[in-house]
Design a protein around this motif. Structure first.
Motif, PDB file in Angstrom:
ATOM      1  N   MET A   1       0.922  -1.106   0.058  1.00  0.00           N
ATOM      2  CA  MET A   1      -0.083  -0.161   0.022  1.00  0.00           C
ATOM      3  C   MET A   1       0.896   1.183   0.098  1.00  0.00           C
ATOM      4  SD  MET A   1      -3.193  -0.341   0.368  1.00  0.00           S
ATOM      5  CE  MET A   1      -4.568  -1.500   0.888  1.00  0.00           C
ATOM      6  N   ILE A   2       0.518   2.261  -0.755  1.00  0.00           N
ATOM      7  CA  ILE A   2       1.322   3.220  -0.834  1.00  0.00           C
ATOM      8  C   ILE A   2       0.153   4.356  -0.520  1.00  0.00           C
ATOM      9  CG2 ILE A   2       2.291   5.232  -2.245  1.00  0.00           C
ATOM     10  CD1 ILE A   2       3.210   2.875  -4.193  1.00  0.00           C
ATOM     11  N   GLU A   3       0.690   5.457   0.551  1.00  0.00           N
ATOM     12  CA  GLU A   3      -0.425   6.687   1.015  1.00  0.00           C
ATOM     13  C   GLU A   3       0.054   7.456   0.354  1.00  0.00           C
ATOM     14  OE1 GLU A   3      -0.171   8.782   5.266  1.00  0.00           O
ATOM     15  OE2 GLU A   3      -1.196   7.141   5.318  1.00  0.00           O
ATOM     16  N   ILE A   4      -0.790   8.647  -0.300  1.00  0.00           N
ATOM     17  CA  ILE A   4      -0.318   9.706  -0.926  1.00  0.00           C
ATOM     18  C   ILE A   4      -1.171  10.996  -0.274  1.00  0.00           C
ATOM     19  CG2 ILE A   4      -0.576  10.906  -2.998  1.00  0.00           C
ATOM     20  CD1 ILE A   4      -0.467   8.079  -4.327  1.00  0.00           C
ATOM     21  N   LYS A   5      -0.321  11.802   0.303  1.00  0.00           N
ATOM     22  CA  LYS A   5      -1.284  13.157   0.949  1.00  0.00           C
ATOM     23  C   LYS A   5      -1.016  14.321  -0.120  1.00  0.00           C
ATOM     24  CE  LYS A   5       0.096  11.768   5.635  1.00  0.00           C
ATOM     25  NZ  LYS A   5       0.580  12.111   6.807  1.00  0.00           N
ATOM     26  N   LEU A   6      -2.207  14.961  -0.303  1.00  0.00           N
ATOM     27  CA  LEU A   6      -2.064  15.847  -1.045  1.00  0.00           C
ATOM     28  C   LEU A   6      -2.645  17.107  -0.226  1.00  0.00           C
ATOM     29  CD1 LEU A   6      -4.576  14.164  -3.761  1.00  0.00           C
ATOM     30  CD2 LEU A   6      -2.077  14.544  -4.049  1.00  0.00           C
ATOM     31  N   LYS A   7      -1.890  18.224  -0.136  1.00  0.00           N
ATOM     32  CA  LYS A   7      -1.870  19.288   0.583  1.00  0.00           C
ATOM     33  C   LYS A   7      -2.122  20.627   0.018  1.00  0.00           C
ATOM     34  CE  LYS A   7       0.944  17.407   4.450  1.00  0.00           C
ATOM     35  NZ  LYS A   7       1.853  17.617   5.207  1.00  0.00           N
ATOM     36  N   ARG A   8      -2.830  21.558   0.424  1.00  0.00           N
ATOM     37  CA  ARG A   8      -2.998  22.764  -0.232  1.00  0.00           C
ATOM     38  C   ARG A   8      -3.189  23.814   0.959  1.00  0.00           C
ATOM     39  NH1 ARG A   8      -8.591  24.190  -2.633  1.00  0.00           N
ATOM     40  NH2 ARG A   8      -9.979  23.114  -1.020  1.00  0.00           N
ATOM     41  N   LYS A   9      -2.878  24.970   0.598  1.00  0.00           N
ATOM     42  CA  LYS A   9      -3.117  25.985   1.656  1.00  0.00           C
ATOM     43  C   LYS A   9      -4.293  26.797   1.294  1.00  0.00           C
ATOM     44  CE  LYS A   9       1.502  26.064   3.154  1.00  0.00           C
ATOM     45  NZ  LYS A   9       2.508  26.616   4.084  1.00  0.00           N
ATOM     46  N   THR A  10      -5.083  27.007   1.979  1.00  0.00           N
ATOM     47  CA  THR A  10      -6.419  28.006   1.565  1.00  0.00           C
ATOM     48  C   THR A  10      -6.723  28.805   2.734  1.00  0.00           C
ATOM     49  OG1 THR A  10      -8.529  27.806   0.755  1.00  0.00           O
ATOM     50  CG2 THR A  10      -8.013  26.133   2.371  1.00  0.00           C
ATOM     51  N   ASN A  11      -7.908  29.492   2.801  1.00  0.00           N
ATOM     52  CA  ASN A  11      -8.265  30.179   3.982  1.00  0.00           C
ATOM     53  C   ASN A  11     -10.101  30.339   3.979  1.00  0.00           C
ATOM     54  OD1 ASN A  11      -9.576  32.236   1.955  1.00  0.00           O
ATOM     55  ND2 ASN A  11      -7.758  33.412   1.948  1.00  0.00           N
ATOM     56  N   GLY A  12     -10.138  30.817   5.021  1.00  0.00           N
ATOM     57  CA  GLY A  12     -12.033  30.446   5.173  1.00  0.00           C
ATOM     58  C   GLY A  12     -12.696  31.256   4.081  1.00  0.00           C
ATOM     59  N   GLU A  13     -12.127  32.187   3.498  1.00  0.00           N
ATOM     60  CA  GLU A  13     -13.089  32.699   2.422  1.00  0.00           C
ATOM     61  C   GLU A  13     -13.230  31.867   1.163  1.00  0.00           C
ATOM     62  OE1 GLU A  13     -13.334  36.862  -0.344  1.00  0.00           O
ATOM     63  OE2 GLU A  13     -11.576  36.505   1.037  1.00  0.00           O
ATOM     64  N   LYS A  14     -12.087  31.355   0.877  1.00  0.00           N
ATOM     65  CA  LYS A  14     -12.008  30.345  -0.118  1.00  0.00           C
ATOM     66  C   LYS A  14     -12.715  28.895  -0.007  1.00  0.00           C
ATOM     67  CE  LYS A  14      -7.562  31.615  -2.121  1.00  0.00           C
ATOM     68  NZ  LYS A  14      -6.012  31.385  -2.156  1.00  0.00           N
ATOM     69  N   ILE A  15     -12.785  28.596   1.319  1.00  0.00           N
ATOM     70  CA  ILE A  15     -13.643  27.306   1.658  1.00  0.00           C
ATOM     71  C   ILE A  15     -15.258  27.621   1.689  1.00  0.00           C
ATOM     72  CG2 ILE A  15     -14.266  26.013   3.802  1.00  0.00           C
ATOM     73  CD1 ILE A  15     -11.355  26.105   4.605  1.00  0.00           C
ATOM     74  N   ILE A  16     -15.594  28.774   1.939  1.00  0.00           N
ATOM     75  CA  ILE A  16     -17.000  29.348   1.723  1.00  0.00           C
ATOM     76  C   ILE A  16     -17.251  29.485   0.338  1.00  0.00           C
ATOM     77  CG2 ILE A  16     -18.700  31.256   1.920  1.00  0.00           C
ATOM     78  CD1 ILE A  16     -17.824  30.052   4.819  1.00  0.00           C
ATOM     79  N   LYS A  17     -16.400  29.946  -0.510  1.00  0.00           N
ATOM     80  CA  LYS A  17     -16.678  29.791  -1.947  1.00  0.00           C
ATOM     81  C   LYS A  17     -16.877  28.518  -2.452  1.00  0.00           C
ATOM     82  CE  LYS A  17     -15.086  34.648  -2.873  1.00  0.00           C
ATOM     83  NZ  LYS A  17     -13.875  35.310  -3.575  1.00  0.00           N
ATOM     84  N   GLU A  18     -16.037  27.693  -2.273  1.00  0.00           N
ATOM     85  CA  GLU A  18     -15.987  26.177  -2.775  1.00  0.00           C
ATOM     86  C   GLU A  18     -17.367  25.605  -2.180  1.00  0.00           C
ATOM     87  OE1 GLU A  18     -12.598  24.387  -1.219  1.00  0.00           O
ATOM     88  OE2 GLU A  18     -11.340  25.454  -2.438  1.00  0.00           O
ATOM     89  N   LEU A  19     -17.800  25.795  -0.757  1.00  0.00           N
ATOM     90  CA  LEU A  19     -18.890  25.171  -0.328  1.00  0.00           C
ATOM     91  C   LEU A  19     -20.446  25.975  -1.171  1.00  0.00           C
ATOM     92  CD1 LEU A  19     -18.266  25.208   3.326  1.00  0.00           C
ATOM     93  CD2 LEU A  19     -18.507  23.257   1.868  1.00  0.00           C
ATOM     94  N   GLU A  20     -20.319  27.126  -1.438  1.00  0.00           N
ATOM     95  CA  GLU A  20     -21.154  27.722  -2.172  1.00  0.00           C
ATOM     96  C   GLU A  20     -21.196  27.211  -3.863  1.00  0.00           C
ATOM     97  OE1 GLU A  20     -20.102  31.701  -1.859  1.00  0.00           O
ATOM     98  OE2 GLU A  20     -21.444  32.344  -0.257  1.00  0.00           O
ATOM     99  N   ALA A  21     -20.239  26.719  -4.184  1.00  0.00           N
ATOM    100  CA  ALA A  21     -20.317  26.207  -5.671  1.00  0.00           C
ATOM    101  C   ALA A  21     -20.892  24.813  -5.454  1.00  0.00           C
ATOM    102  CB  ALA A  21     -18.960  26.274  -5.985  1.00  0.00           C
ATOM    103  N   ILE A  22     -20.576  24.189  -4.423  1.00  0.00           N
ATOM    104  CA  ILE A  22     -21.059  22.771  -4.375  1.00  0.00           C
ATOM    105  C   ILE A  22     -22.791  22.900  -3.986  1.00  0.00           C
ATOM    106  CG2 ILE A  22     -21.208  20.727  -2.806  1.00  0.00           C
ATOM    107  CD1 ILE A  22     -18.101  21.090  -2.466  1.00  0.00           C
ATOM    108  N   TYR A  23     -23.127  23.765  -2.964  1.00  0.00           N
ATOM    109  CA  TYR A  23     -24.482  23.534  -2.355  1.00  0.00           C
ATOM    110  C   TYR A  23     -25.338  25.070  -2.628  1.00  0.00           C
ATOM    111  CZ  TYR A  23     -22.600  20.123   0.606  1.00  0.00           C
ATOM    112  OH  TYR A  23     -21.815  18.839   1.000  1.00  0.00           O
ATOM    113  N   GLY A  24     -24.819  26.052  -3.134  1.00  0.00           N
ATOM    114  CA  GLY A  24     -25.443  27.355  -3.514  1.00  0.00           C
ATOM    115  C   GLY A  24     -25.626  27.913  -2.346  1.00  0.00           C
TER     116      GLY A  24
END
Length: 142
Positions: A1-24
């Motif tokens: 088994m190989i574990e691959i960790k994908l990391k990214r830096k973001t902020n609260g505003e971007k998280i909210i925008k991503e949630l709006e894109a998913i849920y409206g």
């Protein structure tokens, strides 16, 4: 088994925008959680929405983990990911030149990387396609 960790830096505003894109709207997400309280993803997304609406500037490092039976990337895929990171190509033709390949030879690799969620393709000027990395770092544990 190989574990691959994908990391990214973001902020609260971007998280909210991503949630709006998913849920409206937050209200729509609340209705989803009310109708299906066992939907863990929706529940945690609502929890994030409630927290980050008051912490828009908070820096966050998000991490996704992929588990694979075999190594996920070949040299061509790594070259493409590195070229996108280092050069920010304006379109797929420029990316193909950076990795010294014909564009027709990299399209299937681009599709694979996009399906894995490692890159996204945005529409540019005159129907050009712009490759964008979705993660800042990839860590592989063997």
């Amino acid at each position: 088994m190989i574990e691959i960790k994908l990391k990214r830096k973001t902020n609260g505003e971007k998280i909210i925008k991503e949630l709006e894109a998913i849920y409206g709207t937050k209200q729509r997400l609340e209705r989803i959680v009310e109708r299906n309280p066992k939907d863990a993803k929706a529940y945690y997304d609502l929890d994030d929405w409630n927290y980050y609406k008051d912490h828009l500037d908070e820096e966050v490092t998000e991490e996704d983990v992929l588990i694979r039976d075999k190594f996920l990337f070949d040299k061509g895929e790594i070259d493409i990911l590195n070229s996108i990171k280092e050069n920010n190509p304006k379109n797929l033709t420029e990316l193909a030149k950076l990795v010294d390949k014909n564009i027709s030879n990299i399209l299937s690799t681009i599709d694979k990387l996009e399906k894995e969620g490692l890159i996204k393709i945005e529409e540019g000027n005159k129907n050009s396609k712009i490759p964008i990395l979705t993660y800042d770092a990839i860590e592989i544990a063997i």
